[in-house]
Design an enzyme around this catalytic site. Sequence first.
Site, PDB file in Angstrom:
ATOM      1  N   GLY A 157      -6.641  11.895   4.602  1.00  0.00           N
ATOM      2  CA  GLY A 157      -5.300  10.603   5.580  1.00  0.00           C
ATOM      3  C   GLY A 157      -7.111  10.007   6.474  1.00  0.00           C
ATOM      4  O   GLY A 157      -8.403  10.388   6.275  1.00  0.00           O
TER       5      GLY A 157
ATOM      6  N   ARG B  32      -3.362  10.927  -1.415  1.00  0.00           N
ATOM      7  CA  ARG B  32      -2.945  12.453  -0.839  1.00  0.00           C
ATOM      8  C   ARG B  32      -3.189  12.926  -2.934  1.00  0.00           C
ATOM      9  O   ARG B  32      -2.311  13.642  -2.796  1.00  0.00           O
ATOM     10  CB  ARG B  32      -1.860  12.484  -0.207  1.00  0.00           C
ATOM     11  CG  ARG B  32      -2.597  12.394   1.135  1.00  0.00           C
ATOM     12  CD  ARG B  32      -1.942  13.361   2.073  1.00  0.00           C
ATOM     13  NE  ARG B  32      -2.316  13.753   3.982  1.00  0.00           N
ATOM     14  CZ  ARG B  32      -3.658  13.411   4.376  1.00  0.00           C
ATOM     15  NH1 ARG B  32      -4.250  14.323   3.563  1.00  0.00           N
ATOM     16  NH2 ARG B  32      -3.700  13.406   5.430  1.00  0.00           N
TER      17      ARG B  32
ATOM     18  N   ASP C 293     -11.170  18.662   4.936  1.00  0.00           N
ATOM     19  CA  ASP C 293     -11.006  19.981   4.613  1.00  0.00           C
ATOM     20  C   ASP C 293     -10.281  19.869   2.696  1.00  0.00           C
ATOM     21  O   ASP C 293     -10.920  20.892   2.314  1.00  0.00           O
ATOM     22  CB  ASP C 293      -9.899  20.966   5.451  1.00  0.00           C
ATOM     23  CG  ASP C 293     -10.095  22.604   5.204  1.00  0.00           C
ATOM     24  OD1 ASP C 293     -11.386  22.787   4.582  1.00  0.00           O
ATOM     25  OD2 ASP C 293      -8.685  23.415   4.732  1.00  0.00           O
TER      26      ASP C 293
ATOM     27  N   THR D 204     -12.905  13.688   9.606  1.00  0.00           N
ATOM     28  CA  THR D 204     -11.345  13.286  10.141  1.00  0.00           C
ATOM     29  C   THR D 204     -11.336  13.560  11.596  1.00  0.00           C
ATOM     30  O   THR D 204     -11.949  14.233  11.759  1.00  0.00           O
ATOM     31  CB  THR D 204     -10.447  15.429  10.116  1.00  0.00           C
ATOM     32  OG1 THR D 204      -9.608  15.344  10.448  1.00  0.00           O
ATOM     33  CG2 THR D 204     -11.823  16.623  10.004  1.00  0.00           C
TER      34      THR D 204
ATOM     35  N   ASP E 196      -9.648  15.481  12.964  1.00  0.00           N
ATOM     36  CA  ASP E 196      -9.325  16.903  13.754  1.00  0.00           C
ATOM     37  C   ASP E 196      -9.974  17.201  13.934  1.00  0.00           C
ATOM     38  O   ASP E 196     -10.155  18.300  15.094  1.00  0.00           O
ATOM     39  CB  ASP E 196      -8.299  17.652  12.668  1.00  0.00           C
ATOM     40  CG  ASP E 196      -7.032  17.149  11.722  1.00  0.00           C
ATOM     41  OD1 ASP E 196      -6.905  15.578  12.991  1.00  0.00           O
ATOM     42  OD2 ASP E 196      -6.085  17.924  11.615  1.00  0.00           O
TER      43      ASP E 196
ATOM     44  N   ASP F 100     -12.133  19.596  12.756  1.00  0.00           N
ATOM     45  CA  ASP F 100     -12.508  20.662  12.292  1.00  0.00           C
ATOM     46  C   ASP F 100     -13.151  21.892  11.218  1.00  0.00           C
ATOM     47  O   ASP F 100     -13.136  22.508  10.826  1.00  0.00           O
ATOM     48  CB  ASP F 100     -10.707  21.454  12.413  1.00  0.00           C
ATOM     49  CG  ASP F 100      -9.731  20.511  11.522  1.00  0.00           C
ATOM     50  OD1 ASP F 100     -10.615  19.676   9.933  1.00  0.00           O
ATOM     51  OD2 ASP F 100      -8.498  21.089  11.301  1.00  0.00           O
TER      52      ASP F 100
ATOM     53  N   ARG G   5      -3.428  19.039  13.652  1.00  0.00           N
ATOM     54  CA  ARG G   5      -2.982  20.019  12.833  1.00  0.00           C
ATOM     55  C   ARG G   5      -2.949  21.327  12.817  1.00  0.00           C
ATOM     56  O   ARG G   5      -1.807  22.067  13.080  1.00  0.00           O
ATOM     57  CB  ARG G   5      -3.235  20.124  10.623  1.00  0.00           C
ATOM     58  CG  ARG G   5      -2.371  20.276   9.628  1.00  0.00           C
ATOM     59  CD  ARG G   5      -3.326  19.744   8.353  1.00  0.00           C
ATOM     60  NE  ARG G   5      -2.762  19.040   7.624  1.00  0.00           N
ATOM     61  CZ  ARG G   5      -1.663  18.536   7.151  1.00  0.00           C
ATOM     62  NH1 ARG G   5      -0.822  18.634   7.290  1.00  0.00           N
ATOM     63  NH2 ARG G   5      -1.313  16.173   6.770  1.00  0.00           N
TER      64      ARG G   5
HETATM   65  O1  F6P Z   1      -5.734  15.752   8.982  1.00  0.00           O
HETATM   66  C1  F6P Z   1      -5.974  14.243  10.348  1.00  0.00           C
HETATM   67  C2  F6P Z   1      -4.337  14.450   9.919  1.00  0.00           C
HETATM   68  O2  F6P Z   1      -4.214  13.033  11.128  1.00  0.00           O
HETATM   69  C3  F6P Z   1      -3.834  15.353  10.799  1.00  0.00           C
HETATM   70  O3  F6P Z   1      -4.190  15.416  11.799  1.00  0.00           O
HETATM   71  C4  F6P Z   1      -1.949  15.073  10.860  1.00  0.00           C
HETATM   72  O4  F6P Z   1      -1.424  16.145  11.013  1.00  0.00           O
HETATM   73  C5  F6P Z   1      -2.052  14.391   9.193  1.00  0.00           C
HETATM   74  O5  F6P Z   1      -3.226  14.256   9.361  1.00  0.00           O
HETATM   75  C6  F6P Z   1      -1.011  13.479   8.958  1.00  0.00           C
HETATM   76  O6  F6P Z   1      -1.363  13.021   7.798  1.00  0.00           O
HETATM   77  P1  F6P Z   1      -0.515  12.140   7.172  1.00  0.00           P
HETATM   78  O7  F6P Z   1      -0.769  10.762   8.120  1.00  0.00           O
HETATM   79  O8  F6P Z   1      -0.538  12.206   5.517  1.00  0.00           O
HETATM   80  O9  F6P Z   1       0.942  12.200   7.810  1.00  0.00           O
END
Ligand code: F6P
Length: 339
Positions: free
Chosen positions: A11, A73, A104, A126, A128, A130, A172
């Site tokens: 992401g 991804r 991660d 990230t 997040d 984390d 997440r």
């Molecule tokens: O890990 C970062 C994040 O933004 C999370 O908070 C979220 O669940 C996920 O990526 C969303 O990913 P995508 O944009 O691929 O749906």
Amino acid sequence: MAVIGVLTAGGDCPGLNAVIRGVTAHALQRGDSEVVGILRGWEGLMEGVTIPLDRDAVRGILGRGGTILGTSRKDPYVHGDGYASVSRTIQANGLDVVVVIGGDGTLKTALRLADEGLPVVGVPKTIDNDIAATDFTFGFDTAVQIATDAIDRLTTTAESHNRVILVEVMGRTKGWIATYAGIAGGADAILIPEVPVPLEEVATILRRRHRHGHAYSIVVVAEGIEPPVKTKRPKDLFGFERLGGVAYQIAPILEKLTGFETRVTVLGHLQRGGTPTAFDRVLATRLGAAAANLAAEGKVRTMVALRGSKIIAVTLDEGCAEVRGVDPELYSVARSFFG
Ligand code: F6P
């Protein structure tokens, strides 16, 4: 002359361009390295899609959201056969080391490739916040600011209409954005995966607050909390469940328990887009420069990290340890303001 490849995978996140700029400018300024950008994350490394990065290529991008290299991804272990699927690009470009800017999942893939012989330096990324072994990740501060601004705005409309508004934020499996934005925005309850709170308890908190003359409330909900009803969620290319929308399940339950009109705002990708805060620009720049140093000096299977106010190097294995949850002490501070 060391040839440093750089890629962004997974992401996106505000500050990625600042890292790319930091790696490139610092490596070139050292005078012993050159930099090659790999497009669309691991996909570009598998398919050999690269661009040269010089000082001019990274001008004007410090404050720009997204990533000039693109991301995906796709993963060499999910969509290819590991190191074998990236080795041609490594050889064709004469890469001595690859700086991998990722979260991660991406860092774990980097570690597997390192086990197979890929010289890697990781940069934790990230919103997040984390990732293990670093105190903060860039992008988090920006996401928290966006979520806090949203809470401020939603508070005034909730007050006008005597409503409860659930604000769903990303994160997440961990509740960092929810906890920070909840504290900063003065939320009346914060629901995070690390600390399950029964909805009856949330309803009691809200009823008490409304009884005492504040007939509106803001509840911050982390997207990763256990949903009241389990549904099959679609998966992304990497195999992660696609989250988002759990607040829509919670709202009618809370409305029934409290009798208060309850609405939902899901912030979603707003939290990942746009210009990074000054804090994130500085952190990302410092991490990029530190990654360039490690790469140029051949200190591989490492990850740059923020420890206190210093940028340090840890092993990539440390960076790939279990993701970090919200500090219980921090959550207990947030809790004192519930209701
Ligand atoms: O890990 C970062 C994040 O933004 C999370 O908070 C979220 O669940 C996920 O990526 C969303 O990913 P995508 O944009 O691929 O749906």
